[in-house]
Enzyme design. Structure first.
Site, PDB file in Angstrom:
ATOM      1  N   GLY A 257      -3.955  70.227 -16.176  1.00  0.00           N
ATOM      2  CA  GLY A 257      -4.375  68.914 -16.107  1.00  0.00           C
ATOM      3  C   GLY A 257      -5.883  68.462 -16.335  1.00  0.00           C
TER       4      GLY A 257
ATOM      5  N   ARG B 221      -9.128  61.008 -12.765  1.00  0.00           N
ATOM      6  CA  ARG B 221      -9.738  60.665 -11.965  1.00  0.00           C
ATOM      7  C   ARG B 221     -10.796  60.945 -10.940  1.00  0.00           C
ATOM      8  NH1 ARG B 221      -3.022  59.768  -9.248  1.00  0.00           N
ATOM      9  NH2 ARG B 221      -3.295  61.727 -10.750  1.00  0.00           N
TER      10      ARG B 221
ATOM     11  N   GLY C  27       4.596  59.494  -5.944  1.00  0.00           N
ATOM     12  CA  GLY C  27       6.580  59.563  -6.453  1.00  0.00           C
ATOM     13  C   GLY C  27       6.882  59.571  -5.448  1.00  0.00           C
TER      14      GLY C  27
ATOM     15  N   GLU D  98       7.600  57.128  -9.888  1.00  0.00           N
ATOM     16  CA  GLU D  98       6.075  56.584  -9.993  1.00  0.00           C
ATOM     17  C   GLU D  98       5.145  56.288  -9.409  1.00  0.00           C
ATOM     18  OE1 GLU D  98       3.704  59.890 -10.205  1.00  0.00           O
ATOM     19  OE2 GLU D  98       5.915  60.793 -10.481  1.00  0.00           O
TER      20      GLU D  98
ATOM     21  N   ASN E  16       7.786  62.613  -2.781  1.00  0.00           N
ATOM     22  CA  ASN E  16       7.755  63.740  -4.073  1.00  0.00           C
ATOM     23  C   ASN E  16       6.004  64.845  -3.478  1.00  0.00           C
ATOM     24  OD1 ASN E  16       7.601  65.831  -5.249  1.00  0.00           O
ATOM     25  ND2 ASN E  16       7.210  64.217  -7.025  1.00  0.00           N
TER      26      ASN E  16
ATOM     27  N   ASN F 227      -6.673  63.870  -6.019  1.00  0.00           N
ATOM     28  CA  ASN F 227      -7.004  64.220  -7.231  1.00  0.00           C
ATOM     29  C   ASN F 227      -8.007  63.035  -6.953  1.00  0.00           C
ATOM     30  OD1 ASN F 227      -4.339  63.784  -8.240  1.00  0.00           O
ATOM     31  ND2 ASN F 227      -3.584  62.322  -6.439  1.00  0.00           N
TER      32      ASN F 227
ATOM     33  N   ARG G 107     -34.374  86.007  -0.355  1.00  0.00           N
ATOM     34  CA  ARG G 107     -33.197  85.650  -2.285  1.00  0.00           C
ATOM     35  C   ARG G 107     -32.818  86.835  -2.231  1.00  0.00           C
ATOM     36  NH1 ARG G 107     -39.069  84.616  -4.477  1.00  0.00           N
ATOM     37  NH2 ARG G 107     -37.016  84.115  -6.833  1.00  0.00           N
TER      38      ARG G 107
ATOM     39  N   TYR H  26     -45.000  86.892   1.271  1.00  0.00           N
ATOM     40  CA  TYR H  26     -44.566  87.040  -0.457  1.00  0.00           C
ATOM     41  C   TYR H  26     -44.230  88.996  -1.197  1.00  0.00           C
ATOM     42  CZ  TYR H  26     -42.057  87.154  -4.674  1.00  0.00           C
ATOM     43  OH  TYR H  26     -41.430  87.295  -5.250  1.00  0.00           O
TER      44      TYR H  26
ATOM     45  N   ARG I  63     -62.611  94.958  -0.702  1.00  0.00           N
ATOM     46  CA  ARG I  63     -63.677  94.000  -0.372  1.00  0.00           C
ATOM     47  C   ARG I  63     -64.790  94.239  -0.489  1.00  0.00           C
ATOM     48  NH1 ARG I  63     -60.833  94.265   5.800  1.00  0.00           N
ATOM     49  NH2 ARG I  63     -63.202  95.095   6.227  1.00  0.00           N
TER      50      ARG I  63
HETATM   51  C1  UD1 Z   1       2.543  64.189  -9.534  1.00  0.00           C
HETATM   52  C2  UD1 Z   1       3.734  63.965  -9.293  1.00  0.00           C
HETATM   53  C3  UD1 Z   1       4.572  62.821  -7.781  1.00  0.00           C
HETATM   54  C4  UD1 Z   1       3.837  63.512  -6.845  1.00  0.00           C
HETATM   55  C5  UD1 Z   1       2.069  64.029  -6.727  1.00  0.00           C
HETATM   56  C6  UD1 Z   1       2.539  65.448  -6.099  1.00  0.00           C
HETATM   57  C7  UD1 Z   1       4.634  63.323 -11.641  1.00  0.00           C
HETATM   58  C8  UD1 Z   1       5.090  63.226 -13.026  1.00  0.00           C
HETATM   59  N1  UD1 Z   1       4.462  62.764 -10.479  1.00  0.00           N
HETATM   60  O1  UD1 Z   1       1.707  63.045  -9.497  1.00  0.00           O
HETATM   61  O2  UD1 Z   1       5.766  62.364  -8.281  1.00  0.00           O
HETATM   62  O3  UD1 Z   1       3.742  62.454  -5.409  1.00  0.00           O
HETATM   63  O4  UD1 Z   1       2.187  65.326  -8.273  1.00  0.00           O
HETATM   64  O5  UD1 Z   1       0.385  65.441  -5.972  1.00  0.00           O
HETATM   65  O6  UD1 Z   1       5.102  65.054 -11.139  1.00  0.00           O
HETATM   66  N2  UD1 Z   1      -0.359  68.781 -14.920  1.00  0.00           N
HETATM   67  C9  UD1 Z   1      -0.122  69.881 -15.941  1.00  0.00           C
HETATM   68  N3  UD1 Z   1       0.279  68.761 -16.780  1.00  0.00           N
HETATM   69  C10 UD1 Z   1       0.146  67.786 -17.607  1.00  0.00           C
HETATM   70  C11 UD1 Z   1      -0.432  67.005 -16.311  1.00  0.00           C
HETATM   71  C12 UD1 Z   1      -0.313  67.240 -15.414  1.00  0.00           C
HETATM   72  O7  UD1 Z   1      -0.681  70.562 -15.684  1.00  0.00           O
HETATM   73  O8  UD1 Z   1      -0.376  67.435 -18.503  1.00  0.00           O
HETATM   74  C13 UD1 Z   1      -0.832  69.331 -13.718  1.00  0.00           C
HETATM   75  C14 UD1 Z   1      -2.685  68.784 -13.414  1.00  0.00           C
HETATM   76  O9  UD1 Z   1      -3.291  69.933 -13.586  1.00  0.00           O
HETATM   77  C15 UD1 Z   1      -2.034  68.833 -11.054  1.00  0.00           C
HETATM   78  C16 UD1 Z   1      -0.598  68.508 -11.361  1.00  0.00           C
HETATM   79  O10 UD1 Z   1       0.164  68.748 -12.495  1.00  0.00           O
HETATM   80  O11 UD1 Z   1      -2.763  70.153 -11.256  1.00  0.00           O
HETATM   81  C17 UD1 Z   1      -0.115  67.428 -11.310  1.00  0.00           C
HETATM   82  O12 UD1 Z   1      -0.629  66.425 -12.026  1.00  0.00           O
HETATM   83  P1  UD1 Z   1      -1.549  64.901 -11.196  1.00  0.00           P
HETATM   84  O13 UD1 Z   1      -1.743  64.460 -13.313  1.00  0.00           O
HETATM   85  O14 UD1 Z   1      -2.234  65.422 -10.448  1.00  0.00           O
HETATM   86  O15 UD1 Z   1       0.073  64.117 -11.175  1.00  0.00           O
HETATM   87  P2  UD1 Z   1       0.157  62.862 -10.246  1.00  0.00           P
HETATM   88  O16 UD1 Z   1       0.326  61.943 -10.625  1.00  0.00           O
HETATM   89  O17 UD1 Z   1      -0.807  62.897  -8.873  1.00  0.00           O
HETATM   90 CA    CA Z   2      -1.573  65.038  -8.391  1.00  0.00          CA
END
Ligand code: UD1
Ligand code: CA
Length: 465
Positions: free
Chosen positions: A12, A16, A141, A156, A171, A229, A335, A368, A442
């Site tokens: 992802g 946010r 969630g 969610e 969750n 997030n 440095r 220096y 000098r």
């Molecule tokens: C998710 C859970 C939620 C839980 C929370 C815990 C879902 C739908 N929701 O929500 O129930 O309470 O985590 O922290 O699963 N990612 C991907 N591909 C995607 C989307 C996300 O790899 O298409 C990865 C992101 O990089 C991230 C993780 O999944 O590391 C969670 O994604 P995020 O969008 O943060 O989920 P939440 O809305 O927090």
């Molecule tokens: Ca998350």
């Protein structure tokens, strides 16, 4: 015991975070948040680790140079369920259980993972969710259970009604699922939610439909489940990690005079009986030996300090090696690529860059030293400067052992001073000096009598010279 493999979701963007950098690469106490999750999984003893990457996949893969990690690609990112589906080919021949974790929960501890697996085994479960109760569950969630407390589904926040929003059990985004069950459930999930995404969480309701019992392991310490997030979450997580590090340091015999103002990154190592004063930052791959003193306002990055080193107030060290017994500062700037020898003294307002300083050498004030090789037991007078840059290239100054450099000397590099030589104060040294010589460059001091109302009067002899 069943076989276990881990699958970490890290594709992802992390909208946010409002950042050009993808979320899992943001630093928590100096380390990318994804690296904490990987480390926790490794420490819990899972051998097979796969990561779903997508957004900035190259950078994410590069940040994890641990061997043996497999990667799957998710492009475009259509939700957590879609992410797991994209890794399907990595588990074709795998018949064990998959521990699925989100890559944005850096506080999760190896012990929790071990207990979670033990619970899953004990229950002979096919699908277990790691849950926890939060006073303020917003953003997570929620776990919906029936009257007999069986888990029914995960809803969610954005899809939840007021009653569901009031549920405190959340969750954590960590699951254990039998591999074949996981992939058969994923085929059934649909993006019929507010975000139009394939939610991994929907495997719970699909399992219930198939009368597969879903277990929940409730984590007592909800702090560990914190999902990052936003930038505020990131700061909170860093604070927690820093607190853990401070506790560990103090338990290992390091004195922190005012712990909350000392920021030590996760990989930093500090030897026992070292004393760290307030308002200090130790970052990156820094290693500090035993019985050192780090005074206030000191910032150290990716540097290695031997034993009994003293870094006085307000100094900055970046990618340097400081050997046993050396004293640096106050207000010194070391440095990159400098190597400061044993018992060296680098004093106030001294800047050192890409320089080797031999044992016992002193540069006590206002100096220096750049692109230089300085021998042992050299005394560098106040105000000495290596003129290392000719506008195009950098050149080296070499000063051999036991030289005495008077104050306010300029070395116009490249230049080499033989061992045991003496350079007179105020000299500009443009040519090499052989060993055991005195070099002075000098003009002779002139003294003129002043007549009232007039400037100095030169003699004929002066004009000729
Ligand atoms: C998710 C859970 C939620 C839980 C929370 C815990 C879902 C739908 N929701 O929500 O129930 O309470 O985590 O922290 O699963 N990612 C991907 N591909 C995607 C989307 C996300 O790899 O298409 C990865 C992101 O990089 C991230 C993780 O999944 O590391 C969670 O994604 P995020 O969008 O943060 O989920 P939440 O809305 O927090
Ligand atoms: Ca998350």
């Amino acid at each position: 015991m069943n076989e276990y493999a881990a699958l970490i979701l890290a594709a992802g963007k992390g909208t946010r975070m409002k950042s050009d950098l993808c979320k899992v690469l943001h630093l928590v106490a100096g380390r990318p948040m994804i690296s904490y999750v990987v480390e926790a999984v490794l420490s819990a003893g899972l051998g097979k680790i796969s990561i779903v990457v997508g957004h900035q996949s190259n950078e994410v893969m590069k940040s994890l140079h641990s061997q043996g990690i497999e990667f799957a690609f998710q492009e475009p990112q259509l939700g957590t369920g879609h992410a797991v589906a994209m890794a399907g080919s990595l588990f074709n021949d795998f018949s064990g259980n998959i521990l699925v974790l989100c890559g944005d929960i850096p506080l999760v501890q190896p012990r929790t993972i071990e207990e979670f697996i033990a619970f899953h085994e004990q229950q002979r479960s096919l699908l277990t969710v790691l849950t926890t109760c939060m006073e303020n569950p917003s953003g997570y969630g929620r776990i919906v259970r029936d009257e007999s407390q069986h888990v029914l589904r995960i809803v969610e926040e954005r899809d939840a009604n007021e009653n569901e929003k009031a549920i405190e059990e959340i969750n954590t985004g960590v699951y254990l699922v039998e591999a074949r069950l996981l992939y058969s459930l994923l085929e059934r999930i649909r993006p019929d939610n507010v975000q139009g995404e394939y939610y991994l969480t929907d495997i719970v309701k699909e399992a219930v439909k198939e009368t597969v019992p879903v277990q929940a392991f409730v984590l007592k310490n909800s702090q560990e489940a914190m999902g990052i997030n936003t930038r505020a979450d990131l700061a909170r997580a860093s604070t927690i990690v820093w607190d853990r590090i401070r506790e560990d340091l103090m338990n290992s015999g390091v004195t922190l005079l005012d712990p909350t103002t000392v920021y030590v990154d996760a990989q930093v190592r500090v030897g026992r009986d070292t004393v760290i004063h307030p308002c200090t930052t130790l970052s990156g791959a820094t290693e500090i030996g035993k019985e050192c003193v780090i005074e206030s306002g000191v910032n150290i990055f990716d540097s290695k300090l031997g034993d009994c080193v003293t870094i006085l107030q307000g100094s900055r060290l970046d990618r340097v090696l400081v050997r046993d017994g050396a004293t640096i500062g106050p207000m010194a700037h070391l440095r990159p690529d400098s190597d400061i020898g044993k018992n060296v003294k680098i004093g106030n307002f001294v800047e050192v860059k890409k320089t080797f300083v031999g044992e016992g050498t002193k540069a006590a004030h206002l100096t220096y030293l750049g692109d230089s090789i300085i021998g042992k037991h050299v005394n560098i007078g106040c105000g000495t400067i290596t003129c290392n840059y000719d506008g195009k290239r950098k050149h080296t100054t070499v000063i051999h052992d036991n030289c005495f450099i008077g104050s306010d000397v300029q070395f116009v590099a490249p230049v080499e001073i033989g061992a045991g030589s003496l350079i007179g104060a105020g000299s500009t040294i443009t040519r090499d000096v052989p060993p055991a010589s005195l070099a002075v460059s000098r003009t002779k001091q002139k003294v003129y009598p002043l007549r009232t109302g007039q400037g100095p009067e030169s003699t004929d002899e002066d004009r000729k010279s």
